[in-house]
Scaffold this motif. Structure first.
Motif, PDB file in Angstrom:
ATOM      1  N   SER A  42      61.602  -7.762  52.070  1.00 10.24           N
ATOM      2  CA  SER A  42      60.302  -7.104  52.139  1.00 10.24           C
ATOM      3  C   SER A  42      60.185  -6.412  53.492  1.00 10.24           C
ATOM      4  O   SER A  42      60.920  -6.720  54.421  1.00 10.24           O
ATOM      5  CB  SER A  42      59.190  -8.160  52.004  1.00 10.24           C
ATOM      6  OG  SER A  42      57.923  -7.615  52.266  1.00 10.24           O
ATOM      7  N   LYS A  43      59.233  -5.504  53.600  1.00  6.93           N
ATOM      8  CA  LYS A  43      58.922  -4.932  54.906  1.00  6.93           C
ATOM      9  C   LYS A  43      58.093  -5.910  55.738  1.00  6.93           C
ATOM     10  O   LYS A  43      57.929  -5.731  56.926  1.00  6.93           O
ATOM     11  CB  LYS A  43      58.161  -3.615  54.736  1.00  6.93           C
ATOM     12  CG  LYS A  43      59.031  -2.512  54.177  1.00  6.93           C
ATOM     13  CD  LYS A  43      58.255  -1.225  54.056  1.00  6.93           C
ATOM     14  CE  LYS A  43      59.135  -0.132  53.498  1.00  6.93           C
ATOM     15  NZ  LYS A  43      58.439   1.139  53.371  1.00  6.93           N
ATOM     16  N   GLN A  66      66.543  -3.045  50.363  1.00  8.12           N
ATOM     17  CA  GLN A  66      65.769  -3.861  49.437  1.00  8.12           C
ATOM     18  C   GLN A  66      66.351  -3.713  48.034  1.00  8.12           C
ATOM     19  O   GLN A  66      66.669  -2.605  47.600  1.00  8.12           O
ATOM     20  CB  GLN A  66      64.301  -3.458  49.455  1.00  8.12           C
ATOM     21  CG  GLN A  66      63.635  -3.802  50.775  1.00  8.12           C
ATOM     22  CD  GLN A  66      62.144  -3.518  50.777  1.00  8.12           C
ATOM     23  OE1 GLN A  66      61.530  -3.326  49.741  1.00  8.12           O
ATOM     24  NE2 GLN A  66      61.566  -3.495  51.956  1.00  8.12           N
ATOM     25  N   SER A 119      67.016  -6.821  52.982  1.00  2.00           N
ATOM     26  CA  SER A 119      65.624  -7.114  53.298  1.00  2.00           C
ATOM     27  C   SER A 119      64.910  -7.563  52.035  1.00  2.00           C
ATOM     28  O   SER A 119      65.073  -6.958  50.974  1.00  2.00           O
ATOM     29  CB  SER A 119      64.936  -5.864  53.850  1.00  2.00           C
ATOM     30  OG  SER A 119      63.544  -6.093  53.995  1.00  2.00           O
ATOM     31  N   CYS A 143      67.603  -9.166  57.180  1.00  2.73           N
ATOM     32  CA  CYS A 143      66.855  -8.542  58.263  1.00  2.73           C
ATOM     33  C   CYS A 143      65.909  -7.495  57.689  1.00  2.73           C
ATOM     34  O   CYS A 143      66.183  -6.897  56.650  1.00  2.73           O
ATOM     35  CB  CYS A 143      67.791  -7.939  59.316  1.00  2.73           C
ATOM     36  SG  CYS A 143      69.116  -6.926  58.682  1.00  2.73           S
ATOM     37  N   ILE A 144      64.824  -7.284  58.372  1.00  2.00           N
ATOM     38  CA  ILE A 144      63.749  -6.432  57.872  1.00  2.00           C
ATOM     39  C   ILE A 144      64.203  -4.991  57.629  1.00  2.00           C
ATOM     40  O   ILE A 144      63.693  -4.315  56.742  1.00  2.00           O
ATOM     41  CB  ILE A 144      62.517  -6.511  58.796  1.00  2.00           C
ATOM     42  CG1 ILE A 144      61.275  -6.046  58.067  1.00  2.00           C
ATOM     43  CG2 ILE A 144      62.750  -5.764  60.082  1.00  2.00           C
ATOM     44  CD1 ILE A 144      59.983  -6.449  58.742  1.00  2.00           C
ATOM     45  N   GLU A 145      65.184  -4.500  58.402  1.00  3.69           N
ATOM     46  CA  GLU A 145      65.622  -3.111  58.228  1.00  3.69           C
ATOM     47  C   GLU A 145      66.704  -2.969  57.165  1.00  3.69           C
ATOM     48  O   GLU A 145      67.226  -1.880  56.944  1.00  3.69           O
ATOM     49  CB  GLU A 145      66.109  -2.534  59.562  1.00  3.69           C
ATOM     50  CG  GLU A 145      67.463  -3.030  60.015  1.00  3.69           C
ATOM     51  CD  GLU A 145      67.410  -4.348  60.781  1.00  3.69           C
ATOM     52  OE1 GLU A 145      68.456  -4.730  61.329  1.00  3.69           O
ATOM     53  OE2 GLU A 145      66.348  -4.990  60.843  1.00  3.69           O
ATOM     54  N   THR A 152      57.268  -9.617  57.481  1.00  2.00           N
ATOM     55  CA  THR A 152      58.022 -10.637  58.197  1.00  2.00           C
ATOM     56  C   THR A 152      57.658 -12.007  57.626  1.00  2.00           C
ATOM     57  O   THR A 152      56.480 -12.302  57.427  1.00  2.00           O
ATOM     58  CB  THR A 152      57.686 -10.596  59.699  1.00  2.00           C
ATOM     59  OG1 THR A 152      57.986  -9.287  60.185  1.00  2.00           O
ATOM     60  CG2 THR A 152      58.483 -11.625  60.473  1.00  2.00           C
TER      61      THR A 152
END
Length: 141
Positions: free
Chosen positions: A110-111, A64, A108, A59-61, A113
């Protein structure tokens, strides 16, 4: 041998994505036993998650990691009592919050999508890279 499950919503519709996934699945077999569980759109995700696995929600949040850090995470988990890892890729609109809460980690890439079908290819490549790094291979260099 380490077991890696990928639970993902939807199947791959494009031939080029299926071909890329098949290639990485073949390469991963040198490092881990891989199983992909494709769920139909709208199917509940929670019942598909393996009970005794270290579960990672994409998920994006999420956190990393570098490729080296991902390799260390994957290949350190057996030392922490996990013989199975499960990565979870949600549908086009993301993972439901209850699925994220059921996971041990949020990751994640990456930030940005990415389309969830392409994310499967990216994840498989990074799993292969992680195995290659852990075994001292030359792919990563």
């Amino acid at each position: 041998m380490l077991e890696i499950d990928i639970v993902c919503v939807g199947n791959l519709k494009e031939d080029y994505l299926r071909a890329a996934c098949a290639e990485y699945e073949k390469r991963i077999s040198a490092y881990a036993a891989l199983k992909i569980n494709e769920l139909k759109d709208g199917a509940p995700i929670l019942p598909a998650l393996p009970k005794r696995a270290y579960k990672i929600a994409l998920c994006i949040e999420g956190r990393q990691l570098s490729s080296e850090e991902l390799s260390e995470l994957i290949y350190d988990l057996p030392c922490r009592g996990y013989s199975k890892i499960c990565f979870v890729i949600g549908p086009f609109d993301g993972l439901p919050e209850e699925v994220k809460r059921a996971c041990d980690m949020r990751l994640s890439f990456s930030k940005m999508t990415f389309p969830h079908q392409l994310m499967r290819v990216i994840l498989l490549e990074q799993i292969y890279r992680a195995g290659n790094i852990a075994s001292g291979g030359k792919y990563h260099h």
